[in-house]
Design an enzyme around this catalytic site. Structure first.
Site, mmCIF file in Angstrom:
data_model
loop_
_atom_site.group_PDB
_atom_site.id
_atom_site.type_symbol
_atom_site.label_atom_id
_atom_site.label_comp_id
_atom_site.label_asym_id
_atom_site.label_seq_id
_atom_site.Cartn_x
_atom_site.Cartn_y
_atom_site.Cartn_z
ATOM 1 N N HIS A 1 0.857 -1.236 -0.027
ATOM 2 C CA HIS A 1 0.060 0.014 0.043
ATOM 3 C C HIS A 1 1.005 1.235 0.173
ATOM 4 O O HIS A 1 1.313 1.810 1.077
ATOM 5 C CB HIS A 1 -1.007 -0.066 1.104
ATOM 6 C CG HIS A 1 -2.083 1.095 1.226
ATOM 7 N ND1 HIS A 1 -3.400 0.700 1.758
ATOM 8 C CD2 HIS A 1 -2.060 2.273 0.890
ATOM 9 C CE1 HIS A 1 -4.016 1.794 1.497
ATOM 10 N NE2 HIS A 1 -3.418 2.732 0.940
ATOM 11 N N ARG B 1 2.212 8.735 -6.446
ATOM 12 C CA ARG B 1 1.836 10.004 -7.092
ATOM 13 C C ARG B 1 1.931 10.390 -8.660
ATOM 14 O O ARG B 1 1.488 11.255 -9.080
ATOM 15 C CB ARG B 1 2.310 11.017 -6.414
ATOM 16 C CG ARG B 1 2.008 11.101 -4.852
ATOM 17 C CD ARG B 1 0.607 11.100 -4.488
ATOM 18 N NE ARG B 1 0.295 11.309 -2.880
ATOM 19 C CZ ARG B 1 -0.449 11.123 -2.404
ATOM 20 N NH1 ARG B 1 -1.503 10.254 -2.870
ATOM 21 N NH2 ARG B 1 -0.645 11.122 -1.112
ATOM 22 N N ASP C 1 0.995 2.672 3.935
ATOM 23 C CA ASP C 1 -0.059 3.556 3.317
ATOM 24 C C ASP C 1 0.829 5.101 2.954
ATOM 25 O O ASP C 1 0.481 6.193 3.260
ATOM 26 C CB ASP C 1 -1.072 4.165 4.132
ATOM 27 C CG ASP C 1 -2.266 5.063 3.461
ATOM 28 O OD1 ASP C 1 -2.071 5.015 2.343
ATOM 29 O OD2 ASP C 1 -3.264 5.536 4.176
ATOM 30 N N HIS D 1 2.979 14.219 0.250
ATOM 31 C CA HIS D 1 2.447 15.689 -0.265
ATOM 32 C C HIS D 1 3.521 16.673 -0.181
ATOM 33 O O HIS D 1 4.650 16.392 0.487
ATOM 34 C CB HIS D 1 1.449 16.176 0.530
ATOM 35 C CG HIS D 1 0.140 15.204 0.719
ATOM 36 N ND1 HIS D 1 -0.813 15.063 -0.409
ATOM 37 C CD2 HIS D 1 -0.345 14.319 1.496
ATOM 38 C CE1 HIS D 1 -1.775 14.305 -0.243
ATOM 39 N NE2 HIS D 1 -1.442 13.645 1.029
ATOM 40 N N GLY E 1 -2.438 12.404 4.902
ATOM 41 C CA GLY E 1 -1.308 11.511 4.657
ATOM 42 C C GLY E 1 0.104 11.809 5.055
ATOM 43 O O GLY E 1 0.574 12.880 5.082
#
Length: 393
Positions: A59, A63, A281, A285, A300
């Site tokens: 996971h 991007r 996960d 960003h 995130g």
């Protein structure tokens, strides 16, 4: 290339053994107590180090395409390599969404060109992840790991049932981000978990539940546990809860950090085998998107470069789980559940290895991450287990 690794403690058949490893053209050719006469191009003295199967994360958000300012296949796979991961599986919520064969083929070409570890892509369940129309599951099933609308979740029960019936026929997993947008609090997750578990039983579809975060979800999964039902947990949900949250973007993720009771339920589920694997996960960003208040931040954090050391320090060294269990959670089980090539260390296998110094203490320094994103609530934390080498094929 011929590579000789000497004097290390090799994780093999659930224990450490003092062995040398000889690798030729990416394959493990010999394993023996002493290999002194092999002609080689490069050697590694692993004295004092452990050699384990390469880690697998099912996971990850890379991007690319569309959000390269956050992360790319190149930087995300470099972050994976820096954490001891040799295989990662990337989610399809890019721009455009990976929802047809043309987009998937374009992504695969980019992976071949840029990735420094094995990268295996997901495909969306619905077109553009809008939750309205299914993708061509029979066609795409031949070319992807599994199907997921991660980040959105399929709200329509009838559409999810249809997707599961199709995935059951082609023997591909449905991987679900469980979030019922009509609910609040813990019910936002566990109501969707309950629905998806019932649908999976009805359709006989393999179901994998992403980033479990609540005690109710754990209880439901325990009740329905079978070979077809699996789940994952993140390091941050295991190690943090609501009381740790500060007014900063480093503490904002989806699902959000839950209560102390939820955290303890997750830890118990990790120890009693209810939880099948740990997945980061990894959700990068930009600095501007995360270095702000909690309310203004996007959801995130990143985790590829810290996961192993955090779990080793906080769970293995404190005797909550064994080292064997750690290897199961972070390498063996992900391969088994998703039918990925095993990274077990044995003759004839491709060499996908991570070499750690388990005795070395280091301070997590987000500014040194290989990822484009440096956002983690664990910045400045002291941990054990320093990566020395990652070997991919």
């Amino acid at each position: 290339m011929k590579l000789l690794i000497q004097n290390g403690r090799v994780w093999q058949t659930n224990k450490f053994r003092k062995l040398d490893i000889f690798i030729n053209h990416g394959e493990i050719i010999k394993l023996a107590k002493q290999l002194d006469h092999e002609v080689h191009d490069q050697s590694i003295d692993a004295n004092g180090l452990v050699i384990i199967p390469g880690l697998i994360d099912v996971h990850v958000h890379l991007r690319e395409p569309g959000y390269e300012y956050k992360e790319t296949i190149k930087t995300g796979s470099a972050a994976a390599r820096a954490g001891g991961y040799t295989t990662i599986c990337c989610m399809p919520n890019t721009n455009p969404v990976i929802d047809n064969l043309t987009k998937l083929n374009q992504l695969q070409k980019k992976i071949v060109h840029d990735a420094c570890v094995h990268v295996v892509p997901y495909v969306a369940i619905t077109k553009k992840q809008k939750g309205k129309t299914l993708v061509n599951i029979p066609l795409l099933s031949q070319h992807c790991l599994a199907f997921s609308d991660d980040g959105a979740g399929v709200q329509s029960t009838s559409l999810m049932e249809q997707a599961m019936r199709m995935c059951a026929k082609v023997r591909k997993p449905i991987v679900t981000h469980c979030e019922d947008i009509t609910q609040t609090g813990n019910a936002r997750e566990y109501q969707e978990v309950a629905r998806n578990l019932k649908l999976a039983q009805k359709t006989k579809c393999q179901l994998h539940i992403c980033h479990v975060s609540t005690k109710e979800s754990v209880d439901l999964i325990k009740q329905h546990k079978s070979k077809l039902i699996t789940c994952e947990v993140t390091p941050h949900h295991l190690l943090l809860n609501q009381t740790d949250v500060q007014n900063h973007g480093a503490y904002k993720m989806n699902p959000p950090l839950a209560s102390y009771q939820d955290q303890k339920a997750l830890c118990r589920a990790l120890m009693d085998n209810t939880i099948d694997m740990i997945a980061t996960d990894h959700a990068p960003h930009s600095y501007q998107e995360k270095n702000t208040t909690y309310a203004q931040s996007l959801n995130g954090i990143v985790g590829l470069e810290t996961a192993f050391s955090l779990i080793y320090t906080k769970f293995v060294k404190t005797h909550k789980i064994s080292f064997k269990r750690l290897i199961e959670l972070m390498s063996i089980n992900p391969a088994k559940v998703f039918h990925l090539p095993s990274h077990e260390i044995k003759i004839g296998q491709k060499a996908n290895l991570a070499i750690f110094d388990l005795k070395q203490t280091w301070i997590i320094n987000a500014n040194k991450f290989k990822s484009k994103s440096h956002t983690t609530p664990f910045d400045g934390i002291s941990v054990l287990g320093k990566l020395k080498y990652t070997i991919v094929n």
